[in-house]
Every structure is written in structure tokens, then in C-alpha cells.
Design an enzyme around this catalytic site. Structure first.
Site, mmCIF file in Angstrom:
data_model
loop_
_atom_site.group_PDB
_atom_site.id
_atom_site.type_symbol
_atom_site.label_atom_id
_atom_site.label_comp_id
_atom_site.label_asym_id
_atom_site.label_seq_id
_atom_site.Cartn_x
_atom_site.Cartn_y
_atom_site.Cartn_z
ATOM 1 N N HIS A 45 -14.003 -0.132 13.018
ATOM 2 C CA HIS A 45 -14.140 -0.169 14.471
ATOM 3 C C HIS A 45 -12.835 -0.474 15.199
ATOM 4 C CE1 HIS A 45 -18.495 0.302 14.456
ATOM 5 N NE2 HIS A 45 -18.530 -0.526 13.433
ATOM 6 N N ASP B 147 0.835 -1.202 0.000
ATOM 7 C CA ASP B 147 0.000 0.000 0.000
ATOM 8 C C ASP B 147 0.871 1.254 0.000
ATOM 9 O OD1 ASP B 147 -2.230 1.677 0.055
ATOM 10 O OD2 ASP B 147 -2.444 1.585 2.221
#
Length: 700
Positions: free
Chosen positions: A624, A314
Site C-alpha cells: 500500500h 538487495d
């Protein structure tokens, strides 16, 4: 740490002579500042984010005070660079809302709400943020989170045109700022983690008619190629990459050179991240993680440079790019500079794309150096060892992310908001994660490796391990001139000025002013929340102002929960404006009661709890937080009350809370798995409750 990196930590060399330095003969009161606007995203066409204003300078910055503040209407992340044109401050907030404020007083002139469907929250990776608007010819342009580009009348905020730039059925979002390129406005998009194919589109300023579209990665060869360039780069891909989407989204950086007529595009990561899955036969996978130059008028390919061939970490090249004219080896060169995620600082000839320099500005365990002859990084033996134990630096967060840097022509330095976040990648342990379309997110790695250990001193360990600081980088010598002390992750974008100052928000919720030559901290102000965005400065009626949009959020608030969750940083979405002698104050920070009520007991088996942990990490942790440690922007599921647990299946599988961004996960999570997640939530809630009770009992 090697000796060179150790020396960086203590370097504090002067950067040379500033143009027209201040002298003791100047009057005690600051001279009137020439009226100055901030019309472009990076102030000037090169996006150097430097201002020639000097009424506020290193001698009097300690007199800087708050002039006014404006509270935005939302409580999510704020990443926008404001614009100031003709006495009006144009700033975007979360959910792509736009505010037009009186630049002198903060009075609201108009407000625009694009009314983005909140269910789109699940189609993006990093919060419903927006990095700013563009301005041209009396129009304000904003990209909306649901993929539209909207032109507004700068005078009253009325909609002039509204075009959909993406397929709404796919996981495309827009968080970046549009750029003006001649008589066109250009916008990219995001969504590589969620399986899309990247592209950039240009529209006519006046009508919104599409002028051209440039795809950054090839699609299915059976469908043909949109350009000869894509047909050629398809040879750098293998397998059926189009089944995964391919990625390559241009979610932030672009810059236009009007002299050369070129638009430079910073291209993102692959979809999925894991190169072995995306392109199993290898290959560089162009134009992923590349800087691409296209003709601004037509979108035709001109040249490219790839920072990370075969990208798998990434390591996007979507970070801020700066154009400047530098003298290298005694010759003037038109250059482009970038500090992308991968930890190397690049200097390119922006006419030809020739690599001029590539030096590490951070610890890089994946590559030892960049070979200037080939332009390719030299990877270390364990660079692609993803066993859940090998530590990679930088992480997917990068050594530098979207936060804009600044180039100061007087000091000759580039000021980079850098960070150090280690990560452990793990190859997929479940066959399901080796296939496309198996969840809203699928990066091709197993996130179980990212669950934080259950340590009593975890907070201290994280603060010591995950750090950030501001770097003053010499692009000519490829070395650090000074660096701020290591602090908590969260440092924001940067502004430099001719007043020998550098401004940046810190991870401690402070706005700081540094001496541009030495790095000494000269001034600070409590912003009460993180200032992630870059400040700007402008002058009206001979008075210089400093403005910054603040508000905690973004990808760090969700995915980087373990780093930030214990810090209790509130989200206070605001615009803060300062001037010399400012006397305004901010209201007290609202108190937050984080005492956890006693949770219900766990009733599941050990096997079910482990299954719930795996499914949670696969589908829930992106929003979350790993191990349920959220940064505070999204709900900490451990605090879920009885009503949430009673409606758990309806929430997870039926989309009961879709209007708040929690869409249905029924295609990927069956009823038994949803219950396993709930039991895992109860397990972690009981662990937290026990720790809180022990802490209370041990408090004198």
C-alpha cells in the site's frame, strides 16, 4: 557527482559504422521485409534482443502508426515479452493468463486462464506479473504465479501437462519466463523477501517430468547437501541462515548457450537483505548475487562469478544477461554481459567465468570500483552504514532492474534502461524484526526510514530525485556513448533493430524510437499507460510490425508509491502493434476522480498513532506504499470509505478480502495494533483532505 559521471550525461558520440547503411538511392517506399518470427524470449539464443529487420528504419519511423490493439482481461501489471510463431502472437498478462492473437489483426485465437488463487498475491513481492512464455515443438510453456509450470498446445491452448514446481505452503511465486535448454524447459521462482530458499528446476519438454534441480544457496547442514558444490559454498555462510530461508531466488534472468551446452543463471538477493542478520559471522554467502553456469543437460555446477559478496542491499544479479562474441585485446572472446542492480556493467568469459571488465554505469556510493585482479568490489567506508541518514546508491530498486536491455551488433552498443533512486537503510529498531518468521515480509531493515517527509512540494522533490534514462553503453571501452535526457522513473525494456533504431517505453507513458547511433528521439506514441515490457518486431507477408505489451503495475506500483502516486498513471493492460502507415486509434483514457470525501476524525493518542505508523510500515507498506502513497495499483487506504473502516478488524485480521489478495495478518497484528493502523490511516487521510481543500481554495 564526479567528472566522469558528469561527462556521461552529455556524451553523444557516434558508435561506428552500421552494416549496409541506407542510401538515398533506395526507393521511397520501404522494401518488403523478409518474414521473421520472434520465437525465443530474447529473439536469438544469446538474448541480444536485436532484429535484423530494417523496413522500419530511421528514415521512415515517423510514419509508424498503430495497426491494432487488444485489451487484456485484467488490470494489473504487464511485463511480458511476446513471442511470434507461425503468424500467432503469444503473450502473457497478469495472473499468468496467456493470449494467442493473430499477429496480423489482433483477433483472439485462444485464451488460457490458470485460475490462480488471488490469496497468492500476498506471497509475492511485486504484483501478479508474468514476463512471458516459452515455445518449443508446438507447445507454449508458462510459469504461473502460484508456482506451477504448464505446457499448452500452441494450436488451441489446451493443457498438455501441469506440474507444481514449488511448495504451496511457502511464499514461492513465479513471475519469470521459462527458458528452453535443449530438450528441457527451465524455470526459477521468487520469494526471497518472504523467507524462501532459491532453486532452478528443469523439466522434460514433452512429459513435464523433472530432470534436475539446482539449489542456489545451501540449506540446513544437518539435512545434508544436495551437491558437492553446495557443501563447499556452505563455508561462505555463518550462523543459522536456513532459519531465514537464505534467498537466492532466480526470479528472472537465465540464458542457454547451445554451443557450449551451458545454462547461465542469474541469482537474486539474500533472505533477509540484512547480511548481519542472515550471516552474523560474515561471509560472501554464495551463490547469492552471482552468475552461475551449470550443465544444461544435468544441472551440474561449472563456474560462478559473484557480483556483490556479502550482499546486503538487495543487489540482485537476476537482471537480463546477453551472450555475444566480442574481440577484446585483439582476441575473439565468447562473453556474457550483464548490468545488475549494483551499478557495475560486467563482461565475463562465458566459457571459463573469467572477469574481463567491470565498469560503473551509474553512481555507486557503496563501492568505488571493482578490482579486476580479485574480481571483488572495493567497498566505500560507509557502504554498510545503515543509520537511516546515509544515502545509498543504487537503492534496492537498482540502477537497472528486470527491464531487458539490448545489444546492437552494428553499433557495438548495449542499450540499458537505467534509473537513479536513492534510499536510506535503517537497522532494525525493534527486536522482533531481528528474528525470522515475524511477518510475511522481513528484509531485516526498518522501513520507517522510507516514510516520505510531509513537504508541500513533495511531488516536485520526488520527480527531481528519482529519475530514469536510457544508456548506450560501449562494453569494449567500458564507457557511455550517449544517454537520453533524465526523465521520470518508469522506462521499460529495449529493442534494437538494423534500421538504426532503438525502441523503449518511457516514464511519461510514451513509446519512443531513438536513433541508435546518436540517441536522437525520432518518433513517439502515447501509450496511455506505462510500457514496462520490451517491444519485439516481426514480419509477415513482407510487412514489418512492432509489438509491445503495456500496462502499469509491478513492484514499482506498490512499493514505489511515493515516486508514482501523484502521477495518476492508469493501468490499461493491452497489446499494441504498429506498422508503417498504421491508422488505428486508442479509445480515450477513462477519467479518474480522486477527490477525497471528508474522512472521519482521528480519536487516538499521539502514542497510538506512532505505533500505527510503525506497524503499517512493517507489514502494510510493501503493497500500500510508504506513508500510504501507493502507485495506484493497490488501494490507497486514505480513500477507504465508512464500510471499510466498519469492517477493519475483519479485513486485517480475519481475511475478509482474501479473495482479492488481502489475506489475514492475525499472526502478526493483534487487535490493538490493527486499530492503531486504522487511526494512522485516518490521520493521513485528514492531512490529504486538508491539502486538497487548500489547493481548491487557492485555485482561481
Amino acid at each position: 557527482m564526479n567528472k566522469r559521471l558528469q561527462s556521461w550525461a552529455t556524451a553523444a558520440l557516434l558508435a561506428g559504422t552500421l552494416a549496409a547503411p541506407l542510401t538515398a538511392a533506395e526507393p521511397a517506399s520501404p522494401p518488403a521485409a523478409p518474414d521473421s518470427e520472434w520465437r525465443l524470449h530474447g529473439n536469438d539464443v544469446g538474448e541480444q534482443r536485436h532484429s535484423t529487420l530494417r523496413q522500419i528504419n530511421s528514415d521512415n519511423v515517423d510514419k509508424l502508426g498503430l495497426a491494432w490493439s487488444f485489451d487484456m482481461y485484467t488490470r494489473r501489471g504487464v511485463e511480458a515479452t511476446p513471442l511470434m510463431v507461425d503468424g500467432t502472437l503469444y503473450v502473457s498478462g497478469s495472473w499468468s493468463m496467456v493470449y494467442a492473437l493473430d499477429a496480423r489483426t489482433g483477433a483472439l485465437k485462444w485464451f488460457y486462464n490458470p485460475e490462480v488463487d488471488r490469496a497468492f498475491l500476498a506471497k509475492g513481492c511485486c504484483d501478479a506479473v508474468n514476463r512471458g512464455v516459452a515455445y518449443a515443438d508446438g507447445r507454449v510453456y508458462v510459469g504461473t504465479y502460484d508456482g506451477r509450470l504448464v505446457a499448452l498446445d500452441a494450436g488451441d491452448g489446451s493443457v498438455l501437462w501441469d506440474v507444481q514446481t514449488t511448495d504451496r505452503e511457502k511464499s514461492y511465486t513465479i513471475t519469470g519466463a521459462p527458458r528452453i535448454a535443449g530438450d528441457l524447459v527451465v524455470i526459477g521462482n521468487g520469494g526471497a523477501e518472504l523467507g524462501v530458499r532459491g532453486y532452478v528446476t528443469a523439466y522434460e519438454l514433452e512429459t513435464g517430468k523433472q530432470a534436475w534441480r539446482f539449489y542456489t544457496v545451501p540449506g540446513n547442514p544437518a539435512d545434508g547437501f544436495e551437491s558437492p558444490a553446495l557443501e563447499k559454498v556452505a563455508d561462505t555462510w555463518t550462523g543459522e541462515w536456513w532459519q531465514w530461508g537464505g534467498g537466492g531466488t532466480v526470479w528472472d534472468a537465465m540464458v542457454y548457450d547451445p554451443e557450449l551446452g551451458l545454462l547461465y543463471i542469474g541469482v537474486g538477493n539474500g533472505s533477509p537483505w540484512n547480511h548481519k542478520l542472515r550471516s552474523p559471522g560474515g561471509g560472501d554467502n554464495l551463490f547469492l548475487t552471482s552468475i552461475v553456469a551449470v550443465k544444461a543437460a544435468t544441472g551440474d555446477y561449472v563456474w560462478h562469478y559473484q557480483t556483490t559478496p556479502g550482499e546486503t542491499w538487495d543487489y540482485t544479479a537476476t537482471q537480463h544477461m546477453i551472450l555475444a562474441d566480442l574481440e577484446l585485446d585483439g582476441k575473439p572472446r565468447k562473453v556474457l554481459m550483464q548490468a545488475p542492480k549494483n551499478g557495475f556493467f560486467y563482461v565475463l568469459d562465458r566459457v571459463s567465468g573469467e572477469l574481463l571488465a567491470a565498469d560503473p554505469y551509474a553512481i555507486t556510493t557503496w563501492a568505488s570500483h571493482v578490482d579486476l585482479e580479485t574480481g571483488r568490489p572495493v567497498e566505500t567506508p560507509d557502504a554498510r552504514l545503515f543509520d537511516g541518514e546515509n544515502v545509498s546508491l543504487p537503492s534496492n530498486a537498482g540502477a537497472h532492474n528486470w527491464h531487458p536491455m539490448s545489444y546492437h551488433p552494428g553499433t557495438g552498443l548495449v542499450y540499458i534502461p537505467a534509473m537513479q533512486i536513492p534510499i536510506k537503510y535503517l537497522e532494525p529498531s525493534n527486536e522482533r524484526d531481528r528474528k525470522p518468521g515475524q511477518g510475511y515480509w522481513n528484509v531485516g531493515f526498518d522501513r520507517i526510514a522510507n516514510v516520505p517527509p510531509n513537504l508541500p512540494n513533495l511531488n516536485e522533490v520526488l520527480d527531481e530525485t528519482y529519475k530514469g534514462r536510457l544508456l548506450a553503453w560501449d562494453p569494449l571501452k567500458g564507457e557511455l556513448r550517449w544517454a537520453s535526457d533524465w526523465g521520470r522513473v518508469g522506462g521499460g525494456g529495449v529493442l534494437s533493430t538494423a534500421g538504426n533504431l532503438v525502441f523503449q517505453g518511457s516514464g511519461e507513458a510514451q513509446l519512443l524510437a531513438y536513433d541508435a547511433t546518436s540517441g536522437e528521439v525520432l518518433w513517439s506514441h502515447d501509450t496511455q499507460t506505462l510500457a514496462m515490457a520490451a517491444p519485439i518486431t516481426y514480419a509477415i507477408d513482407g510487412e514489418q510490425y512492432l509489438a509491445v505489451a503495456v500496462g502499469f503495475g509491478g513492484g514499482a506500483a506498490a512499493e514505489a508509491g511515493p515516486i508514482l502516486h501523484h502521477r495518476q498513471i492508469p493501468n490499461l493492460s493491452r497489446v499494441l502493434v504498429y506498422k508503417l502507415g498504421g491508422k488505428a486509434t486508442l479509445p480515450p483514457v477513462p477519467e479518474r476522480d480522486r477527490e477525497l470525501p471528508k474522512p472521519a476524525p482521528v480519536t487516538a493518542s499521539v502514542e497510538t498513532l506512532e505505533h500505527g505508523k510503525v506497524i503499517y510500515q512493517r507489514h502494510c507498506s510493501y503493497c500500500h506504499g510508504d506513508g500510504m502513497r501507493t502507485g495506484g495499483l493497490t488501494p490507497d487506504l486514505r480513500y477507504s470509505g465508512p464500510a471499510v473502516h466498519e469492517q477493519w478488524q475483519e479485513i486485517v485480521r480475519e481475511g475478509l478480502l482474501a479473495a482479492r489478495g488481502m489475506i489475514s495478518f492475525a499472526p502478526y497484528v493483534d487487535q490493538a495494533s490493527a486499530e492503531a493502523i486504522r487511526q494512522y490511516v485516518l490521520l493521513e487521510a485528514n492531512r490529504l483532505y486538508q491539502r486538497q481543500q487548500e489547493a481548491r481554495d487557492n485555485t482561481p
